[in-house]
Design a protein around this motif. Structure first.
Motif, PDB file in Angstrom:
ATOM      1  N   LYS A  34       0.840  -1.196   0.000  1.00  0.00           N
ATOM      2  CA  LYS A  34       0.000   0.000   0.000  1.00  0.00           C
ATOM      3  C   LYS A  34       0.879   1.251   0.000  1.00  0.00           C
ATOM      4  CE  LYS A  34      -3.537   0.325   2.764  1.00  0.00           C
ATOM      5  NZ  LYS A  34      -4.425   0.270   3.939  1.00  0.00           N
ATOM      6  N   ASN A  35       0.275   2.343  -0.428  1.00  0.00           N
ATOM      7  CA  ASN A  35       0.931   3.644  -0.308  1.00  0.00           C
ATOM      8  C   ASN A  35       0.964   4.049   1.162  1.00  0.00           C
ATOM      9  OD1 ASN A  35       1.187   4.134  -3.147  1.00  0.00           O
ATOM     10  ND2 ASN A  35      -0.970   4.656  -3.211  1.00  0.00           N
ATOM     11  N   ALA A  43      -5.754  13.517  -5.893  1.00  0.00           N
ATOM     12  CA  ALA A  43      -6.134  12.384  -5.043  1.00  0.00           C
ATOM     13  C   ALA A  43      -6.785  11.271  -5.866  1.00  0.00           C
ATOM     14  CB  ALA A  43      -7.077  12.857  -3.935  1.00  0.00           C
ATOM     15  N   ARG A  44      -7.635  11.632  -6.799  1.00  0.00           N
ATOM     16  CA  ARG A  44      -8.268  10.614  -7.650  1.00  0.00           C
ATOM     17  C   ARG A  44      -7.216   9.884  -8.479  1.00  0.00           C
ATOM     18  NH1 ARG A  44     -12.040  14.905  -7.966  1.00  0.00           N
ATOM     19  NH2 ARG A  44     -11.227  15.601  -9.984  1.00  0.00           N
ATOM     20  N   GLN A  71      -5.163   7.484  -6.241  1.00  0.00           N
ATOM     21  CA  GLN A  71      -5.927   6.277  -5.903  1.00  0.00           C
ATOM     22  C   GLN A  71      -5.927   5.278  -7.062  1.00  0.00           C
ATOM     23  OE1 GLN A  71     -10.026   6.936  -4.756  1.00  0.00           O
ATOM     24  NE2 GLN A  71     -10.517   4.768  -5.001  1.00  0.00           N
ATOM     25  N   LYS A  72      -6.070   5.776  -8.269  1.00  0.00           N
ATOM     26  CA  LYS A  72      -6.184   4.898  -9.443  1.00  0.00           C
ATOM     27  C   LYS A  72      -4.836   4.410  -9.976  1.00  0.00           C
ATOM     28  CE  LYS A  72     -10.461   6.962 -11.100  1.00  0.00           C
ATOM     29  NZ  LYS A  72     -11.064   7.816 -12.109  1.00  0.00           N
ATOM     30  N   GLU A 121       0.854   3.029  -6.536  1.00  0.00           N
ATOM     31  CA  GLU A 121       0.890   2.060  -5.435  1.00  0.00           C
ATOM     32  C   GLU A 121       2.326   1.855  -4.974  1.00  0.00           C
ATOM     33  OE1 GLU A 121       0.797  -2.246  -7.572  1.00  0.00           O
ATOM     34  OE2 GLU A 121      -1.119  -1.182  -7.498  1.00  0.00           O
ATOM     35  N   ASN A 161     -11.350  10.699  -0.747  1.00  0.00           N
ATOM     36  CA  ASN A 161     -10.851   9.334  -0.942  1.00  0.00           C
ATOM     37  C   ASN A 161      -9.510   9.077  -0.245  1.00  0.00           C
ATOM     38  OD1 ASN A 161      -9.569  11.101  -2.760  1.00  0.00           O
ATOM     39  ND2 ASN A 161      -9.079   9.427  -4.159  1.00  0.00           N
ATOM     40  N   LYS A 187      -8.435   7.692   2.522  1.00  0.00           N
ATOM     41  CA  LYS A 187      -8.182   6.348   3.057  1.00  0.00           C
ATOM     42  C   LYS A 187      -8.004   5.319   1.945  1.00  0.00           C
ATOM     43  CE  LYS A 187      -9.053   6.506   7.622  1.00  0.00           C
ATOM     44  NZ  LYS A 187      -8.144   6.041   8.623  1.00  0.00           N
ATOM     45  N   LYS A 188      -8.535   5.592   0.754  1.00  0.00           N
ATOM     46  CA  LYS A 188      -8.407   4.666  -0.372  1.00  0.00           C
ATOM     47  C   LYS A 188      -7.039   4.798  -1.047  1.00  0.00           C
ATOM     48  CE  LYS A 188     -13.331   4.517  -1.250  1.00  0.00           C
ATOM     49  NZ  LYS A 188     -14.421   4.916  -2.128  1.00  0.00           N
ATOM     50  N   ILE A 189      -6.326   5.877  -0.757  1.00  0.00           N
ATOM     51  CA  ILE A 189      -5.011   6.102  -1.365  1.00  0.00           C
ATOM     52  C   ILE A 189      -3.950   5.263  -0.669  1.00  0.00           C
ATOM     53  CG2 ILE A 189      -3.218   7.823  -1.839  1.00  0.00           C
ATOM     54  CD1 ILE A 189      -5.495   9.918  -2.013  1.00  0.00           C
TER      55      ILE A 189
END
Length: 169
Positions: A2-3, A64-65, A68-69, A72, A87, A89-91
């Protein structure tokens, strides 16, 4: 992997800690403010002056988008307000670098290039406004953080090791 996303108040040392962590690991580092400056081909202070804070916050959401996409296994240092992106926490794993306001402010003032450090931070131009912003943000930082690291009176190497140890658990 994870990042790792470093958040915290402006001037707390996110960039310095990121550079130290890169030295001590195999991580690659990105800085959200650097990405925004590259996208806009201008400095953050100029974006604030020529556009608005809201325009800048929309740029943060765009970055941020993308993170996330597309990103990593990376160490991401962020601007002081980046923690508000929806988003976050999704990063990646969110690590709050924290210190009392006075510690942060004194660290900036004691830096050999303190004038430049202060000019670079548009929201630090009014010290009382900056202090109020810190007090407003602190509970919000704590709410979104997965890991909290107190950086007061610690060497960069100690902070970097502490983060790497806690992230690996």
């Amino acid at each position: 992997m994870k990042n790792i996303v470093l958040i915290g108040f402006m001037g707390v040392g996110k960039g310095s800690v990121a550079r130290e962590m890169v030295k001590r690991s195999r991580l690659v580092s990105l800085d959200t403010d650097d990405i925004i400056e590259s996208m806009e081909n201008r400095k953050i202070k100029n974006i604030f002056a020529e556009e608005s804070e809201e325009y800048f916050r929309e740029l943060e959401r765009k970055v941020a988008r993308w993170l996330q996409k597309k990103v990593e296994g990376t160490l991401i240092s962020t601007g002081g307000g980046f923690f508000k992106v929806p988003n976050l926490k999704k990063i990646g794993t969110v690590v709050l670098l924290n210190a009392p306001f006075e510690v942060i402010y004194n660290r900036i003032l004691e830096h050999p290039d303190s004038g430049k450090k202060l000019r670079k931070r548009p929201l630090f131009q009014d010290i009382e406004r900056a202090r109020a912003l810190y007090e407003e943000r602190l509970p919000l930082y704590l709410k979104v953080a997965d890991i909290v690291i107190d950086v007061s009176d610690k060497e960069l190497v100690t902070i970097a090791r502490e983060i790497l140890k806690k992230v690996k658990k």
